[in-house]
Design an enzyme around this catalytic site. Structure first.
Site, PDB file in Angstrom:
ATOM      1  N   GLU A  21       0.832  -1.203   0.000  1.00 24.91           N
ATOM      2  CA  GLU A  21       0.000   0.000   0.000  1.00 24.91           C
ATOM      3  C   GLU A  21       0.865   1.251   0.000  1.00 24.91           C
ATOM      4  O   GLU A  21       2.062   1.205   0.296  1.00 24.91           O
ATOM      5  CB  GLU A  21      -0.917   0.009   1.217  1.00 24.91           C
ATOM      6  CG  GLU A  21      -0.167   0.082   2.533  1.00 24.91           C
ATOM      7  CD  GLU A  21      -1.028   0.598   3.675  1.00 24.91           C
ATOM      8  OE1 GLU A  21      -1.294   1.811   3.688  1.00 24.91           O
ATOM      9  OE2 GLU A  21      -1.406  -0.206   4.543  1.00 24.91           O
ATOM     10  N   LYS A 155      -5.965  -2.625  14.150  1.00 22.71           N
ATOM     11  CA  LYS A 155      -5.475  -1.592  15.062  1.00 22.71           C
ATOM     12  C   LYS A 155      -6.200  -1.670  16.396  1.00 22.71           C
ATOM     13  O   LYS A 155      -7.431  -1.749  16.454  1.00 22.71           O
ATOM     14  CB  LYS A 155      -5.645  -0.214  14.429  1.00 22.71           C
ATOM     15  CG  LYS A 155      -4.783  -0.008  13.192  1.00 22.71           C
ATOM     16  CD  LYS A 155      -4.981   1.372  12.603  1.00 22.71           C
ATOM     17  CE  LYS A 155      -4.076   1.575  11.386  1.00 22.71           C
ATOM     18  NZ  LYS A 155      -4.478   0.749  10.241  1.00 22.71           N
TER      19      LYS A 155
END
Length: 293
Positions: A21, A155
């Site tokens: 990414e 996360k």
């Protein structure tokens, strides 16, 4: 879509390629660390025998695999849009520059014929989503793209139990890499169990082949825990204070995650930033091994 010649040759010859990414480069790391880390990530992929394919939009064109000039532009240009899948068309139509999220990178990697993707952590269900319906577009995209995503879990600032429930509902296969519990980005374990465990890149690759054989839709997530986690007490304190600060400041929706991550970076004396870089490098290495297998 412009596929870099090295990437195209590797794909045509059946050699391993790993998608990467670009949001971490344009938005996730400070300058000049972002360019250095981008090079390190690509270097780790190469050291494991695979070809890196960092994905971004530059001048309105999707680029799969970036040369040095493109990496430099991505790292040092202001105003680069953060692109989920829904943002790709407007950025391209306007001839703009865009850094791709997990969702957009997964979508474009699959279109480019790449089977394995390495990132830091997935997006997920946000805390309080029962009222706000705030859920990362990563999850819906992973339900339909047929690739392997190597990550350090989700996360830890998100609602992890709800995220795992959504992944189950969406038929996304989750594998714990040498772990029986789901990792939580900065923390090696969320305490939540994973249904399936693999202990080698070869085992993960076997799952990917079986997925193709049976025609199962959606991604395979390989959750690779960080080798040395952040101090859990420090993590809990910064997260608690950050959530309170976000509420007091009226920060909501997609702005919550960058707000909290910036608090982590500023209040952990760089510990969270170092952990972020370390886990991305580990995931890139594992992704390359899986692609090679």
């Amino acid at each position: 879509m412009l596929v870099h010649e090295e990437v195209r040759t590797a794909l045509d010859e059946g050699r391993p390629v790993v998608a990467l990414e670009s949001t971490i480069i344009a938005h996730g790391l400070p300058r000049p660390d972002n360019l250095r880390v981008a090079r390190e990530i690509e270097g780790v992929v190469r050291s494991k025998g695979a070809v890196p394919a960092t994905i971004a939009i530059l001048g309105g064109q999707v680029r799969v695999g970036l040369d040095e000039a493109a990496l430099d532009a991505l790292a040092n240009t202001d105003g680069i849009a953060k692109c989920g899948v829904r943002d790709l068309a407007p950025v391209i139509a306007r001839g703009g520059d865009g850094a791709t999220t997990v969702a957009a990178t997964s979508h474009l990697a699959e279109r480019g014929g790449i089977r394995v993707f390495a990132t830091g952590g997935l997006g997920g269900v946000h805390r309080g989503a029962a009222d706000t319906f705030d859920e990362s577009a990563d999850l819906g995209t992973l339900a339909r793209v047929g690739i392997c995503v190597v990550c350090a879990g989700v996360k830890s600032i998100l609602d992890l139990p709800a995220t795992l429930e959504r992944l189950e509902t969406l038929n996304v296969t989750v594998l714990g890499y040498r772990t029986d519990t789901f990792p939580a980005f900065y923390l090696t374990s969320s305490g939540l169990p994973v249904t399936w465990r693999v202990d080698s890149a070869a085992e993960a690759a076997a799952v990917l082949r079986a997925r193709l054989d049976v025609g199962a839709p959606g991604a395979v997530v390989v959750a690779n825990p960080l080798d040395e986690q952040m101090d859990p007490d420090l993590h809990e304190r910064v997260l608690r204070d950050g959530l309170a600060a976000a509420s007091a400041a009226g920060v909501t929706g997609r702005d919550v995650t960058p707000f909290l991550l910036e608090r982590f970076h500023s209040q952990t004396e760089g510990e969270s930033l170092r952990a972020n870089v370390r886990l991305v490098l580990r995931n890139a290495a594992l992704a390359a091994e899986i692609a090679a297998a």
